[in-house]
Design a protein around this motif. Structure first.
Motif, PDB file in Angstrom:
ATOM      1  N   GLN A 190      14.380 -51.912 -29.238  1.00 52.54           N
ATOM      2  CA  GLN A 190      13.873 -51.610 -30.576  1.00 52.54           C
ATOM      3  C   GLN A 190      12.390 -51.982 -30.692  1.00 52.54           C
ATOM      4  O   GLN A 190      11.573 -51.212 -31.211  1.00 52.54           O
ATOM      5  N   GLN A 191      12.042 -53.153 -30.196  1.00 49.96           N
ATOM      6  CA  GLN A 191      10.648 -53.593 -30.221  1.00 49.96           C
ATOM      7  C   GLN A 191       9.770 -52.662 -29.399  1.00 49.96           C
ATOM      8  O   GLN A 191       8.676 -52.265 -29.837  1.00 49.96           O
ATOM      9  N   ALA A 192      10.228 -52.300 -28.202  1.00 48.25           N
ATOM     10  CA  ALA A 192       9.449 -51.430 -27.333  1.00 48.25           C
ATOM     11  C   ALA A 192       9.240 -50.059 -27.959  1.00 48.25           C
ATOM     12  O   ALA A 192       8.144 -49.478 -27.881  1.00 48.25           O
ATOM     13  N   GLU A 193      10.286 -49.523 -28.581  1.00 54.16           N
ATOM     14  CA  GLU A 193      10.178 -48.222 -29.247  1.00 54.16           C
ATOM     15  C   GLU A 193       9.194 -48.294 -30.420  1.00 54.16           C
ATOM     16  O   GLU A 193       8.362 -47.397 -30.603  1.00 54.16           O
ATOM     17  N   ASN A 194       9.287 -49.356 -31.213  1.00 47.79           N
ATOM     18  CA  ASN A 194       8.403 -49.494 -32.373  1.00 47.79           C
ATOM     19  C   ASN A 194       6.945 -49.621 -31.952  1.00 47.79           C
ATOM     20  O   ASN A 194       6.048 -49.036 -32.571  1.00 47.79           O
ATOM     21  N   HIS A 195       6.685 -50.384 -30.911  1.00 46.93           N
ATOM     22  CA  HIS A 195       5.311 -50.570 -30.440  1.00 46.93           C
ATOM     23  C   HIS A 195       4.758 -49.268 -29.854  1.00 46.93           C
ATOM     24  O   HIS A 195       3.576 -48.962 -30.024  1.00 46.93           O
ATOM     25  N   ALA A 196       5.610 -48.517 -29.167  1.00 43.05           N
ATOM     26  CA  ALA A 196       5.166 -47.237 -28.621  1.00 43.05           C
ATOM     27  C   ALA A 196       4.809 -46.269 -29.742  1.00 43.05           C
ATOM     28  O   ALA A 196       3.796 -45.549 -29.676  1.00 43.05           O
ATOM     29  N   GLU A 197       5.618 -46.267 -30.803  1.00 41.15           N
ATOM     30  CA  GLU A 197       5.330 -45.401 -31.952  1.00 41.15           C
ATOM     31  C   GLU A 197       4.021 -45.817 -32.624  1.00 41.15           C
ATOM     32  O   GLU A 197       3.184 -44.977 -32.968  1.00 41.15           O
ATOM     33  N   ARG A 198       3.844 -47.119 -32.782  1.00 39.54           N
ATOM     34  CA  ARG A 198       2.616 -47.638 -33.404  1.00 39.54           C
ATOM     35  C   ARG A 198       1.379 -47.235 -32.613  1.00 39.54           C
ATOM     36  O   ARG A 198       0.344 -46.864 -33.190  1.00 39.54           O
ATOM     37  N   ASP A 199       1.493 -47.277 -31.292  1.00 40.53           N
ATOM     38  CA  ASP A 199       0.341 -47.030 -30.429  1.00 40.53           C
ATOM     39  C   ASP A 199       0.216 -45.575 -29.994  1.00 40.53           C
ATOM     40  O   ASP A 199      -0.657 -45.235 -29.188  1.00 40.53           O
ATOM     41  N   ASN A 200       1.092 -44.712 -30.508  1.00 43.68           N
ATOM     42  CA  ASN A 200       1.073 -43.304 -30.119  1.00 43.68           C
ATOM     43  C   ASN A 200       1.259 -43.134 -28.609  1.00 43.68           C
ATOM     44  O   ASN A 200       0.653 -42.265 -28.001  1.00 43.68           O
ATOM     45  N   PHE A 201       2.095 -43.963 -28.038  1.00 45.05           N
ATOM     46  CA  PHE A 201       2.334 -43.949 -26.590  1.00 45.05           C
ATOM     47  C   PHE A 201       3.631 -43.217 -26.297  1.00 45.05           C
ATOM     48  O   PHE A 201       4.660 -43.476 -26.919  1.00 45.05           O
ATOM     49  N   LEU A 202       3.574 -42.291 -25.333  1.00 45.44           N
ATOM     50  CA  LEU A 202       4.765 -41.541 -24.945  1.00 45.44           C
ATOM     51  C   LEU A 202       5.113 -41.883 -23.500  1.00 45.44           C
ATOM     52  O   LEU A 202       4.330 -41.621 -22.581  1.00 45.44           O
ATOM     53  N   GLY A 203       6.278 -42.481 -23.302  1.00 45.28           N
ATOM     54  CA  GLY A 203       6.706 -42.868 -21.960  1.00 45.28           C
ATOM     55  C   GLY A 203       7.614 -41.844 -21.327  1.00 45.28           C
ATOM     56  O   GLY A 203       8.169 -40.973 -22.010  1.00 45.28           O
ATOM     57  N   THR A 204       7.789 -41.966 -20.024  1.00 43.38           N
ATOM     58  CA  THR A 204       8.678 -41.043 -19.322  1.00 43.38           C
ATOM     59  C   THR A 204      10.141 -41.441 -19.455  1.00 43.38           C
ATOM     60  O   THR A 204      11.031 -40.606 -19.316  1.00 43.38           O
ATOM     61  N   ASP A 205      10.391 -42.725 -19.691  1.00 42.67           N
ATOM     62  CA  ASP A 205      11.755 -43.189 -19.923  1.00 42.67           C
ATOM     63  C   ASP A 205      11.700 -44.509 -20.696  1.00 42.67           C
ATOM     64  O   ASP A 205      10.616 -45.054 -20.949  1.00 42.67           O
ATOM     65  N   GLU A 206      12.860 -45.013 -21.064  1.00 45.12           N
ATOM     66  CA  GLU A 206      12.910 -46.239 -21.862  1.00 45.12           C
ATOM     67  C   GLU A 206      12.427 -47.441 -21.063  1.00 45.12           C
ATOM     68  O   GLU A 206      11.793 -48.350 -21.600  1.00 45.12           O
ATOM     69  N   SER A 207      12.706 -47.450 -19.770  1.00 44.26           N
ATOM     70  CA  SER A 207      12.246 -48.537 -18.922  1.00 44.26           C
ATOM     71  C   SER A 207      10.736 -48.679 -18.983  1.00 44.26           C
ATOM     72  O   SER A 207      10.202 -49.797 -19.025  1.00 44.26           O
ATOM     73  N   MET A 208      10.033 -47.574 -19.002  1.00 43.63           N
ATOM     74  CA  MET A 208       8.570 -47.607 -19.054  1.00 43.63           C
ATOM     75  C   MET A 208       8.089 -48.292 -20.327  1.00 43.63           C
ATOM     76  O   MET A 208       7.106 -49.046 -20.313  1.00 43.63           O
ATOM     77  N   LEU A 209       8.776 -48.057 -21.427  1.00 48.36           N
ATOM     78  CA  LEU A 209       8.392 -48.689 -22.700  1.00 48.36           C
ATOM     79  C   LEU A 209       8.611 -50.193 -22.641  1.00 48.36           C
ATOM     80  O   LEU A 209       7.795 -50.968 -23.144  1.00 48.36           O
ATOM     81  N   VAL A 210       9.721 -50.594 -22.020  1.00 52.39           N
ATOM     82  CA  VAL A 210      10.026 -52.022 -21.919  1.00 52.39           C
ATOM     83  C   VAL A 210       9.081 -52.700 -20.920  1.00 52.39           C
ATOM     84  O   VAL A 210       8.618 -53.828 -21.155  1.00 52.39           O
ATOM     85  N   GLU A 211       8.783 -52.031 -19.826  1.00 51.19           N
ATOM     86  CA  GLU A 211       7.805 -52.564 -18.870  1.00 51.19           C
ATOM     87  C   GLU A 211       6.459 -52.792 -19.569  1.00 51.19           C
ATOM     88  O   GLU A 211       5.756 -53.766 -19.280  1.00 51.19           O
TER      89      GLU A 211
END
Length: 228
Positions: free
Chosen positions: A170-191
């Motif tokens: 949830q934290q990783a998804e929220n931070h990615a949305e805030r930063d306009n970051f698009l990852g290739t998978d969920e692991s990338m967001l958590v990394e």
């Protein structure tokens, strides 16, 4: 141990060239989507299934759930243009939980022992994904020219499910949305959060049905498992 599982199911499947959602194509007389859902329907550890879908396909998917007696689907939020957006919609539908898995709806051959090993790893360590070791020689290529041969002993081919403590994803998804970051998978967001993600070895049978050739391979896997 209990987990919730997210299945993004709103893709177009253009590479399949079927003219419809590839998840509705059949393997041995049953839609790919149903084969995948039945894995989690049977698993006592699975608390609920969350499907991200196209609005135009929601009624048809609901009819499939009834036809095949799939009872664990808790919500079918509208999927986004990107997988990441679909996962986030499902996370909001779940609200809270302990362990959450994200799985490709077009990977119908994942098996329960691997799911359980993955869920336990995520519970203990925070984040874990499944994959298999690279079998082929790997080379780095630029503009059609080989630059180097890469040591394949350190390389893995990543699959799904990917599993996380709910609050971490949830934290990783929220931070990615805030930063306009698009990852290739969920692991990338958590990394990206500075968290370690652990590997759980899966099977080469855990293929994603993407092309017509994969349908042939999928039929062969089912024939081996159930006969035919």
């Amino acid at each position: 141990m209990n987990y919730d599982v997210i299945l993004p199911a709103a893709g177009s499947g253009k590479r399949m060239g079927a003219g419809k959602n590839k998840l509705f194509l059949e393997l041995k007389g049953k839609p790919i989507l149903i084969h995948t859902l039945e894995v989690f329907e049977r698993d006592n550890w699975c608390r609920g299934i969350y499907l991200a879908v196209k609005d135009s396909e929601r009624d048809f998917i609901q009819s499939l759930l009834v036809q095949y007696n799939i009872t664990k689907v808790r919500a079918m939020p509208t999927g986004g243009d990107e997988r990441q957006h679909s996962v986030q919609s499902c996370m909001k539908a779940i609200g809270s939980g302990e362990i959450v898995l994200v799985h490709d709806a077009a990977r119908p051959f994942i098996v329960e022992p691997t799911i359980h090993e993955l869920a336990e790893a995520a519970y203990e360590k925070g984040a874990a994904i499944v994959g298999v070791r690279a079998k082929d020689t790997m080379k780095r290529v630029e503009e059609g020219i080989i630059q180097e041969t890469v040591d394949r002993s350190t390389l893995w081919m990543i699959q799904t499910p990917q599993a996380f403590r709910f609050e971490l994803l949830q934290q990783a998804e929220n931070h990615a949305e805030r930063d306009n970051f698009l990852g290739t998978d969920e692991s990338m967001l958590v990394e990206r959060e500075g968290e370690s993600v652990y590997m759980v070895e899966s099977s080469y049978e855990n293929v994603k049905i993407t092309t017509k050739e994969d349908l042939v391979f999928g039929e062969a896997i089912l024939n081996q498992r159930i006969g035919g």
